[in-house]
Write an enzyme that holds these catalytic residues in place. Structure first.
Site, PDB file in Angstrom:
ATOM      1  CB  ALA A 143      95.213  60.586  61.080  1.00 25.24           C
ATOM      2  CG  ASP A 144      95.875  57.364  66.786  1.00 23.36           C
ATOM      3  OD1 ASP A 144      96.389  56.288  66.315  1.00 23.36           O
ATOM      4  OD2 ASP A 144      95.143  57.023  67.940  1.00 23.36           O
ATOM      5  CD  GLN A 145      88.395  56.430  64.250  1.00 21.25           C
ATOM      6  OE1 GLN A 145      88.555  55.243  63.723  1.00 21.25           O
ATOM      7  NE2 GLN A 145      87.555  57.219  63.574  1.00 21.25           N
TER       8      GLN A 145
END
Length: 201
Positions: free
Chosen positions: A78-80
């Site tokens: 996951a990344d943001q």
């Protein structure tokens, strides 16, 4: 009765407490094994500029990095990213940088792009990017300083220097988008994928 149906726990390739709490609260058996990657180097080498594409690339790379070391396991990366106009933000390095980010964001609307990918044995089986729009209230230097005093070191762990699930909620006047997207793990789409694989009851 347990919800998780996998023979081994899911792997979350992240040290994010918020992401871990989301999976735990959803009753999913998992273990956290962060991907030790130089995210900024990957971002620069990619020459990508669209925030959703950058987040998706990093989510995929994290899932693939950890899955290569743990055969036959489902791994969630996951990344943001945070975008204000044409400016892309990263996690602040310290208090001074956090204050500068908050001054830039105050009174403005920005976008959070949260990407999720699931890898297994070197292959990406699922990926998703969701967007939330956040409007921060106007903040003077005194308000920013008071927030930084109260929030402490946590401001360096999140892009934009805030955590909406904590004291960061006081910074905002309007939020448009999925709560899970804001916390960095678009959970509903991930759960749909896990159900499709027979991993959830």
């Amino acid at each position: 009765m347990t919800i998780w149906r996998g023979t081994k726990p899911l792997i979350l390739a992240s040290k994010s407490a918020a992401r871990q709490a989301l999976l735990a609260n959803a009753g999913i058996a998992f273990e956290a094994i962060p991907a030790e990657l130089d995210e900024r180097a990957i971002e620069v080498a990619s020459a990508l500029s669209a925030p959703g594409e950058i987040a998706a690339l990093l989510a995929r790379d994290k899932a693939l990095f950890v899955s290569a070391r743990h055969p036959d396991r489902f791994v969630v990366g996951a990344d943001q990213t945070l975008m204000l106009g044409e400016r892309l933000f990263s996690k602040p390095a310290g208090r001074a940088q956090a204050a500068a980010q908050l001054r830039a964001l105050a009174g403005q609307s920005h976008e959070l792009h949260s990407a999720t990918a699931v890898g297994r044995d070197g292959e990406i089986l699922f990926e998703n990017v969701s967007i939330a729009r956040m409007t921060m209230r106007s903040l003077d230097d005194a308000a920013i300083s008071a927030y930084l005093d109260a929030a402490g070191e946590s401001v360096t762990t999140s892009v934009g220097a805030y955590q909406l699930e904590g004291l960061g909620v006081h910074l905002f006047e309007r939020i448009e988008g999925d709560h899970f997207t804001i916390l960095g793990l678009p959970l509903l789409a991930l759960l749909r994928f896990l159900r499709s694989q027979g991993l959830l009851a």
